[in-house]
Design a protein around this motif. Structure first.
Motif, mmCIF file in Angstrom:
data_model
loop_
_atom_site.group_PDB
_atom_site.id
_atom_site.type_symbol
_atom_site.label_atom_id
_atom_site.label_comp_id
_atom_site.label_asym_id
_atom_site.label_seq_id
_atom_site.Cartn_x
_atom_site.Cartn_y
_atom_site.Cartn_z
ATOM 1 N N TRP A 140 1.099 -1.280 0.150
ATOM 2 C CA TRP A 140 0.065 -0.224 -0.144
ATOM 3 C C TRP A 140 0.459 1.522 0.124
ATOM 4 N N PHE A 141 2.298 1.359 0.709
ATOM 5 C CA PHE A 141 2.881 2.243 0.910
ATOM 6 C C PHE A 141 4.330 2.043 -0.125
ATOM 7 N N THR A 142 4.743 3.381 0.289
ATOM 8 C CA THR A 142 6.057 3.234 -0.423
ATOM 9 C C THR A 142 7.778 2.933 0.859
ATOM 10 N N LEU A 143 8.415 2.672 0.292
ATOM 11 C CA LEU A 143 9.760 2.559 1.907
ATOM 12 C C LEU A 143 10.072 3.712 2.267
ATOM 13 N N TRP A 144 10.020 4.821 1.329
ATOM 14 C CA TRP A 144 10.311 5.891 2.231
ATOM 15 C C TRP A 144 9.273 6.432 3.306
ATOM 16 N N THR A 145 7.538 6.150 2.996
ATOM 17 C CA THR A 145 6.918 6.325 3.224
ATOM 18 C C THR A 145 6.664 5.746 4.508
ATOM 19 N N LEU A 146 7.021 4.255 4.636
ATOM 20 C CA LEU A 146 7.504 3.354 6.013
ATOM 21 C C LEU A 146 8.215 4.166 7.449
ATOM 22 N N LEU A 147 9.524 3.982 6.366
ATOM 23 C CA LEU A 147 10.398 5.014 7.537
ATOM 24 C C LEU A 147 10.390 5.847 7.755
ATOM 25 N N PHE A 148 9.275 6.453 7.660
ATOM 26 C CA PHE A 148 9.342 8.204 7.652
ATOM 27 C C PHE A 148 7.751 8.055 9.258
ATOM 28 N N THR A 149 7.798 7.206 8.787
ATOM 29 C CA THR A 149 6.546 6.783 9.866
ATOM 30 C C THR A 149 6.736 6.178 10.805
ATOM 31 N N ALA A 150 8.102 4.773 10.513
ATOM 32 C CA ALA A 150 8.334 4.144 11.853
ATOM 33 C C ALA A 150 8.817 5.214 12.106
ATOM 34 N N THR A 151 10.386 6.527 12.298
ATOM 35 C CA THR A 151 10.756 7.168 12.798
ATOM 36 C C THR A 151 9.464 8.010 13.891
ATOM 37 N N LEU A 152 8.311 8.457 13.058
ATOM 38 C CA LEU A 152 7.748 9.133 14.216
ATOM 39 C C LEU A 152 7.171 8.264 15.219
ATOM 40 N N THR A 153 7.074 7.316 14.570
ATOM 41 C CA THR A 153 6.471 6.409 15.789
ATOM 42 C C THR A 153 7.144 6.393 16.483
ATOM 43 N N ALA A 154 8.777 5.436 16.833
ATOM 44 C CA ALA A 154 9.701 4.945 17.473
ATOM 45 C C ALA A 154 9.211 6.161 18.193
ATOM 46 N N PHE A 155 9.750 7.935 18.045
ATOM 47 C CA PHE A 155 10.303 8.959 19.027
ATOM 48 C C PHE A 155 8.644 9.663 19.828
ATOM 49 N N SER A 156 7.656 8.745 19.064
ATOM 50 C CA SER A 156 6.311 9.649 19.891
ATOM 51 C C SER A 156 5.874 8.202 20.870
ATOM 52 N N VAL A 157 5.529 7.398 20.603
ATOM 53 C CA VAL A 157 5.043 6.156 21.080
ATOM 54 C C VAL A 157 5.570 5.735 22.246
ATOM 55 N N PRO A 158 6.491 5.621 22.807
ATOM 56 C CA PRO A 158 7.531 5.044 24.234
ATOM 57 C C PRO A 158 7.431 6.202 25.586
#
Length: 275
Positions: A140-158
């Protein structure tokens, strides 16, 4: 040459990552987060690999031409004359953390084999579910979108989890129990639906079906055991059951001399009868 650091089993890496993602030091976490986001945005807007290759080609060409021109003019290349001292920076850091990396790779390899060969069925199913989710996301999404979302999630969820840890843990326990109950109901329903079909297939297969059934273990409440022959089970039941005394007394229990079973008394009676 400096000696490599003793491997801590990944504890130091885990602690550093935990401190980084939980913003224990906001200045350090902010720098890393900003660098990652900036790099991803730069990668999105420009063809970074093309720029890297272009700059590399330009620098190498200038170095070669400068060295050649210096040897023609003065007998010594300009690059050789003005270059700094050779340093092994990346190799030094690689040597320090080589034991850590090797230990992490070994553990990851063993863990992967355990997952592939279903040492823990639940863990294998979880990884399979995650792999399927990643498959759908990458479709569904590009690799860049997944990397950008993963970065935001990793620094906001904890940080959010640490602030609401009790509520989140309680919700996870509740929904996990519900999911396990639903899974157990589904497995029971599948067993009920497929049971008659399997029995019919066993009857149609005849001896082959009986042979297959004898090789398949039967799940009981206590453990998984095979079919027990009727004779053996009867014998074991008879051995394990306590003997119950009869209500009517036998002849050997009568009072008197005859109550005692004595071989000499029997021989005396037989002799008197013969006389």
């Amino acid at each position: 040459m400096s000696e490599g650091k003793t491997c801590c089993g990944g504890a130091c890496v885990s602690k550093s990552g935990y401190d980084l993602l939980t913003w224990k030091d906001p200045s350090v976490s902010g720098k890393v987060f900003g660098s990652l986001v900036g790099s991803l945005l730069l990668l999105k807007s420009v063809n970074l690999l093309s720029i890297v290759f272009y700059i590399s080609a330009f620098v190498l060409a200038v170095s070669a031409l400068g060295e050649y021109a210096g040897k023609l003019a003065t007998g010594q290349g300009f690059v050789t004359r003005f270059r700094p001292e050779y340093k092994n920076v990346i190799g030094r850091y690689a040597e320090e953390y080589a034991s850590h990396a090797a230990n992490l790779i070994k553990n990851a390899e063993l863990k992967l084999q355990e997952i592939v060969y279903s040492k823990n069925i639940e863990s294998t199913l979880k990884v399979a579910g995650v792999a399927y989710i990643l498959y759908k996301l990458t479709s569904w999404f590009t690799l860049w979108t997944l990397l950008f979302t993963a970065t935001l999630t990793a620094f906001s969820v904890p940080p959010l989890y640490l602030k609401n840890q009790k509520q989140i843990d309680d919700a996870i326990v509740t929904y996990t129990k519900v999911a396990k109950d639903k899974l157990a109901e589904l497995l029971q329903l599948i067993k009920e639906k497929t049971g008659p079909a399997l029995e019919n297939a066993e009857k149609k297969l005849g001896p082959v079906g009986s042979f297959i059934r004898s090789k398949v273990p039967v799940r009981t409440a206590g453990s998984t055991i095979g079919d027990i022959p009727a004779a053996d089970s009867t014998a074991s039941t008879a051995q394990s059951a306590p003997s119950v005394p009869s209500a009517a007394p036998s002849a050997s229990t009568e009072t008197g001399d005859d109550a005692i079973t004595n071989p000499l008394a029997d021989v005396k009676k037989q002799a008197e009868a013969a006389l």
